[in-house]
Every structure is written in structure tokens, then in C-alpha cells.
Design a protein around this motif. Structure first.
Motif, PDB file in Angstrom:
ATOM      1  N   SER A   4       0.614  -1.421  -0.638  1.00 50.65           N
ATOM      2  CA  SER A   4      -0.418   0.238   0.163  1.00 50.65           C
ATOM      3  C   SER A   4       1.099   1.663  -0.083  1.00 50.65           C
ATOM      4  O   SER A   4       0.205   1.972  -0.979  1.00 50.65           O
ATOM      5  N   LYS A   5       2.290   1.252   0.600  1.00 47.65           N
ATOM      6  CA  LYS A   5       2.878   2.410   0.860  1.00 47.65           C
ATOM      7  C   LYS A   5       3.173   2.608  -1.219  1.00 47.65           C
ATOM      8  O   LYS A   5       4.310   4.096  -0.820  1.00 47.65           O
ATOM      9  N   VAL A   6       3.956   1.578  -1.177  1.00 50.63           N
ATOM     10  CA  VAL A   6       4.354   1.927  -2.665  1.00 50.63           C
ATOM     11  C   VAL A   6       3.006   2.494  -3.348  1.00 50.63           C
ATOM     12  O   VAL A   6       3.404   3.236  -4.332  1.00 50.63           O
ATOM     13  N   LYS A   7       1.792   2.106  -3.775  1.00 45.88           N
ATOM     14  CA  LYS A   7       0.864   2.622  -4.351  1.00 45.88           C
ATOM     15  C   LYS A   7       1.022   4.284  -4.002  1.00 45.88           C
ATOM     16  O   LYS A   7       0.763   4.635  -4.996  1.00 45.88           O
ATOM     17  N   VAL A   8       1.359   4.809  -3.181  1.00 39.07           N
ATOM     18  CA  VAL A   8       0.809   6.114  -2.667  1.00 39.07           C
ATOM     19  C   VAL A   8       1.837   6.475  -2.725  1.00 39.07           C
ATOM     20  O   VAL A   8       2.226   8.185  -3.327  1.00 39.07           O
ATOM     21  N   SER A   9       3.154   6.369  -2.578  1.00 37.75           N
ATOM     22  CA  SER A   9       5.003   7.049  -2.394  1.00 37.75           C
ATOM     23  C   SER A   9       4.512   8.232  -4.372  1.00 37.75           C
ATOM     24  O   SER A   9       4.270   7.464  -5.201  1.00 37.75           O
ATOM     25  N   GLY A  10       5.322   8.725  -3.810  1.00 40.93           N
ATOM     26  CA  GLY A  10       5.419  10.088  -5.137  1.00 40.93           C
ATOM     27  C   GLY A  10       4.056  10.205  -5.575  1.00 40.93           C
ATOM     28  O   GLY A  10       4.364  10.398  -6.814  1.00 40.93           O
ATOM     29  N   GLY A  11       3.190  10.563  -4.774  1.00 45.02           N
ATOM     30  CA  GLY A  11       1.980  10.555  -6.286  1.00 45.02           C
ATOM     31  C   GLY A  11       1.279   9.601  -6.691  1.00 45.02           C
ATOM     32  O   GLY A  11       0.914  10.351  -7.780  1.00 45.02           O
ATOM     33  N   GLY A  12       1.871   9.059  -6.553  1.00 46.85           N
ATOM     34  CA  GLY A  12       1.314   7.113  -7.006  1.00 46.85           C
ATOM     35  C   GLY A  12       1.829   6.907  -8.366  1.00 46.85           C
ATOM     36  O   GLY A  12       1.729   6.750  -9.488  1.00 46.85           O
ATOM     37  N   ARG A  13       3.430   7.918  -8.490  1.00 47.35           N
ATOM     38  CA  ARG A  13       4.290   7.077  -9.431  1.00 47.35           C
ATOM     39  C   ARG A  13       5.088   6.300  -8.605  1.00 47.35           C
ATOM     40  O   ARG A  13       5.945   5.348  -9.420  1.00 47.35           O
ATOM     41  N   CYS A  14       5.680   5.933  -7.212  1.00 43.78           N
ATOM     42  CA  CYS A  14       6.564   5.094  -6.654  1.00 43.78           C
ATOM     43  C   CYS A  14       8.073   5.752  -6.832  1.00 43.78           C
ATOM     44  O   CYS A  14       8.187   6.232  -8.527  1.00 43.78           O
ATOM     45  N   ASN A  15       8.424   6.527  -5.921  1.00 42.21           N
ATOM     46  CA  ASN A  15      10.112   7.290  -6.187  1.00 42.21           C
ATOM     47  C   ASN A  15      10.466   5.743  -5.597  1.00 42.21           C
ATOM     48  O   ASN A  15      10.871   6.084  -4.362  1.00 42.21           O
ATOM     49  N   VAL A  16      11.628   5.256  -6.353  1.00 40.58           N
ATOM     50  CA  VAL A  16      11.863   3.850  -6.286  1.00 40.58           C
ATOM     51  C   VAL A  16      13.134   3.702  -5.483  1.00 40.58           C
ATOM     52  O   VAL A  16      13.052   2.973  -4.601  1.00 40.58           O
ATOM     53  N   THR A  17      14.084   4.806  -5.695  1.00 46.07           N
ATOM     54  CA  THR A  17      15.158   5.271  -5.447  1.00 46.07           C
ATOM     55  C   THR A  17      15.481   6.068  -5.800  1.00 46.07           C
ATOM     56  O   THR A  17      15.222   7.302  -6.043  1.00 46.07           O
ATOM     57  N   HIS A  18      17.416   6.729  -5.863  1.00 43.07           N
ATOM     58  CA  HIS A  18      17.801   7.953  -5.822  1.00 43.07           C
ATOM     59  C   HIS A  18      18.739   7.403  -6.764  1.00 43.07           C
ATOM     60  O   HIS A  18      19.176   6.494  -7.185  1.00 43.07           O
ATOM     61  N   ARG A  19      18.802   8.824  -7.739  1.00 41.03           N
ATOM     62  CA  ARG A  19      20.506   8.020  -8.777  1.00 41.03           C
ATOM     63  C   ARG A  19      21.945   8.165  -7.944  1.00 41.03           C
ATOM     64  O   ARG A  19      21.766   8.127  -6.671  1.00 41.03           O
ATOM     65  N   PRO A  20      22.077   6.765  -8.372  1.00 41.49           N
ATOM     66  CA  PRO A  20      23.336   6.032  -7.253  1.00 41.49           C
ATOM     67  C   PRO A  20      24.171   7.413  -7.159  1.00 41.49           C
ATOM     68  O   PRO A  20      24.601   8.422  -7.749  1.00 41.49           O
ATOM     69  N   MET A  21      24.915   6.949  -5.825  1.00 39.41           N
ATOM     70  CA  MET A  21      25.542   7.240  -5.557  1.00 39.41           C
ATOM     71  C   MET A  21      26.680   6.692  -4.612  1.00 39.41           C
ATOM     72  O   MET A  21      26.376   5.684  -4.385  1.00 39.41           O
ATOM     73  N   GLU A  22      28.410   7.831  -4.934  1.00 41.08           N
ATOM     74  CA  GLU A  22      29.107   6.278  -3.667  1.00 41.08           C
ATOM     75  C   GLU A  22      28.149   6.050  -2.285  1.00 41.08           C
ATOM     76  O   GLU A  22      27.364   7.247  -1.673  1.00 41.08           O
ATOM     77  N   ILE A  23      28.415   5.331  -1.723  1.00 37.55           N
ATOM     78  CA  ILE A  23      27.652   5.181  -0.235  1.00 37.55           C
ATOM     79  C   ILE A  23      28.125   5.932   0.896  1.00 37.55           C
ATOM     80  O   ILE A  23      27.410   6.155   1.648  1.00 37.55           O
TER      81      ILE A  23
END
Length: 401
Positions: A37-56
């Protein structure tokens, strides 16, 4: 081998998927009738899956709680791995200007469908509307008391997400793990007595918001709403200041610089020079420093500048007052509001009681944790989901051995 997963959210599904394999019987228990359910509503219904890769070393700085712990988790499954995993299952991702990543479809259902399809192919048993009331360690196994009766598992993964109240963790009472009190993270600031609220919808792309009396500050977009101020700068500040703000009962003074590129001296110099160069222009109708027109009018009014006043007629006192409103605008914060439906909590299972290499309990062999049930939370931008995928992956893999 029977492996139980409590929680049908992002971390729970990812853990179940990676726990699956030959000779493994994996079951997911979800107390609500809805999955992911949280995946469904995330990002205004678009789902902000992750962030652009960066150094750990940079990635972990986006977690107010869990930074050191995640330094050991992310090398095993990081942003690049998330991208590859979904794209290998037909879900292409895109990067937005601020680094957030979404499915190309702009629809969270793409992510949900990929996870459900994978779970189906792996023949993972899913029980919806089946809450777990108690867990009992029993001769190296785990007995679950649920709405559908009792179940026995060889290994158990707990991925129940964050909860607003400590009472929601009572089903863990038999496990001896200490629970850090849940507190809200990622929220907007309420300013009920401030006239700024009349400008709802106005935003700046690069502001700096500070909390007076602390070192807490964040730079980014700021949005004026009908209840106060929001936007990434405020949300991120709320995450890093979550404990401090709770301790003050969400009563604080926020200080805003409406253009992060400008310092106090620069405002002063540029205003003075502009007044000399354009003495016959009306102050209220000639906004500077990339400030929206309505916001600029608000500043001039607060600075005692008449609607028809010209730049050439500004007094030193008026310039100083205008600089103060631009560089150090004072807002009285009285309360908070959850940001949309993206409820995030700090608190949960104490990280000192969990092995970051495997997500296994330090007290109970074959018991694992994943996702927001742990005392891990990230700022807005895809970081909470990345922590869910990474801890879910690691807990799943470790439980399957």
C-alpha cells in the motif's frame, strides 16, 4: 525449510523473493487487505523507487538514523542493484533533475505488478488480512499466533514497517528486543498565526530553512501551503530534527533565507546598487533575487514599504528590513502535518541488537528484520525505499542459507 515473512510491504516482498529457492517454502503475512500500500501512494502515485546512484559514503548521509548501520548493508545491495533488478523485470526507470528515480510509466502499479509477478512465479504464499498477534521462539523455530491460527517456521523475517505508537510493536514482546519509541519523520511545519499562509502555492526553488537555537538547517525547494511551509527543504529538516522537534512539542522558530545563493551582505549590496541604477522603479512591482512576485509584495509590506514607493526613495531602515525578510524570515512553528500519505517514522528495533551483515537478531538465530521496523529512516527522495530493498534483500538471502 519454512520461512515466514511478516509484512506485505516493499521490504517484506523483497525479503520473501530473495528468501525463495529450491526446498524453501515462503509465506507472507499482511494484516491489512491490501499489499504494498505504501508503494502505491508513494511519489504521488508514481513511486519514488530509489535515488540516482552515488558513492555509499554520500548515500548514507541521507539517513538521519541508520547511517553507520547502512554503511555495511549498502555494499551488498545498492541503488544500482535496485535499478538492475526492476529493469531486468521489464520496469524501466528514469532519473529526474533532483536525483529521484521513478518508473518510466509514472505509475506505481508498474512496481507493484513486478513484485507480485515475481512472488507468484516463486510460489510464495500470501495471506492478506492476517495479523500476527504474538511470536514465540520454540526449540530453534518460531511459533506465530495469527488471525488464521498458529504457524510454525524454521526462519522468520519481520518487515512490518514503521508505526506511530509503541503499542503496535507488542507482538514482538516475547523476543526481548528493545523498541525505540516511534517518532514522526518527514512532516511539514504548521504556522497557524502567520500571514504567509495567505500565499499558499507560492514556492522558491532554492531556499535555506533553519531552526533557531540549533545547528539544524537544510537547503532546497520551499513551498508555502495553507497550513504553513513544506517542500523538500522543510521535509528533510523535519527528518534530521525529528527528535528535537518532538521534545519541544513541535513549537519552534524557523528562519528562512529565500535564495540560498545569497548571503546577507549580498542582499544588502545588490539592493543598494539596484536602487541607485533604477531609482524610478516601484519596489513592490520589481522583484529581485528570483523571488516570486506575490512573495516579494509580502516582503515589501512587512518591511514598511508603500505600494507606490520607488527604489530611489528607500531609506536605510527599509532596506535593512527588506534584507531581514529575504535572508532571515522568521516563522513561528506550532505543530506539524504528515506529508501527504507518505508516513515515515523514526524508532523501532534498536540497531545495536541486529547484525548489519545479515540483518539477523543478536538474540535469536534465524530471526531477521528488514525495512522501517528497524530504527532506520531516510529523507525524501527515494532513500526510504532504497533502505527497504537493501535490508529486504540481505535478510532474504541470509535466511535462505
Amino acid at each position: 525449510m519454512k520461512i515466514g515473512v511478516i509484512g506485505g510491504g516493499a521490504a517484506g516482498f523483497f525479503a520473501a523473493i530473495h528468501a525463495s529457492g529450491p526446498g524453501k517454502e515462503v509465506s507472507i503475512f499482511e494484516k491489512s487487505p491490501k499489499l504494498l500500500s505504501k508503494v502505491k501512494v508513494s511519489g504521488g502515485g508514481r513511486c519514488n523507487v530509489t535515488h540516482r546512484p552515488m558513492e555509499i559514503s554520500k548515500l548514507v548521509k541521507n539517513y538521519p538514523r541508520g547511517e553507520k548501520f547502512l554503511k555495511k548493508v549498502f555494499p551488498k545491495f545498492k541503488s544500482e542493484d535496485t535499478i538492475h533488478w526492476f529493469e531486468n523485470r521489464g520496469v524501466r526507470l528514469k532519473v529526474e533533475a533532483d536525483g529521484r528515480m521513478f518508473p518510466v510509466s509514472d505509475d506505481s502499479q508498474s512496481i507493484i505488478d513486478a513484485l507480485l509477478k515475481e512472488a507468484q512465479q516463486l510460489r510464495i504464499s500470501i495471506r492478506k488480512s492476517c495479523g500476527v498477534h504474538a511470536i514465540f521462539p520454540l526449540d530453534g523455530q518460531f511459533k506465530l499466533k495469527t488471525d488464521a491460527g498458529d504457524f510454525l517456521f524454521d526462519k522468520l523475517i519481520i518487515a512490518t514497517g514503521g508505526h506511530p505508537k509503541s503499542s503496535s510493536y507488542e507482538f514482538l514482546n516475547q523476543l526481548k528486543h528493545s523498541i525505540l519509541e516511534p517518532i514522526p519523520s518527514l512532516f511539514t511545519f504548521n504556522t497557524p498565526k502567520e500571514s504567509l499562509r495567505e500565499l499558499m502555492g507560492v514556492s522558491v526553488t532554492d531556499g535555506v530553512v533553519k531552526i533557531e537555537g540549533t545547528k539544524l538547517n537544510y537547503r532546497g525547494p520551499v513551498l508555502v501551503t495553507h497550513w504553513g511551509v513544506s517542500g523538500p527543504a522543510v521535509l528533510k529538516l523535519s527528518a534530521f530534527g525529528a527528535q528535537w522537534l518532538k521534545d519541544t512539542n513541535y513549537q519552534a522558530t524557523a528562519l528562512i533565507n529565500w535564495n540560498g545563493e545569497m548571503g546577507e551582505g549580498e542582499y544588502q549590496t545588490n539592493l543598494t546598487n539596484y536602487a541607485l541604477a533604477h531609482p524610478n522603479r516601484k519596489v513592490s512591482s520589481h522583484a529581485l533575487f528570483e523571488i516570486p512576485a506575490r512573495l516579494w509584495e509580502h516582503f515589501t509590506y512587512r518591511s514598511g514599504i508603500d505600494t507606490n514607493q520607488l527604489y530611489g526613495g528607500l531609506s536605510k531602515k527599509q532596506i535593512n528590513k527588506l534584507v531581514q525578510n529575504l535572508f532571515c524570515y522568521t516563522l513561528r512553528v506550532e505543530g506539524k502535518t504528515t506529508f501527504k500519505e507518505e508516513f515515515v517514522t523514526a524508532g523501532g528495533i534498536n540497531l545495536n541488537e541486529v547484525n548489519p551483515e545479515t540483518l539477523e537478531s543478536n538474540y535469536h538465530p534465524n530471526l531477521y528484520f528488514a525495512g522501517e521496523v528497524l530504527n532506520i529512516d531516510g529523507i525524501t527522495g527515494g532513500f526510504n525505499f532504497q533502505a527497504a530493498w537493501s535490508t529486504g534483500f540481505l535478510a532474504g538471502k541470509a535466511s535462505s542459507t
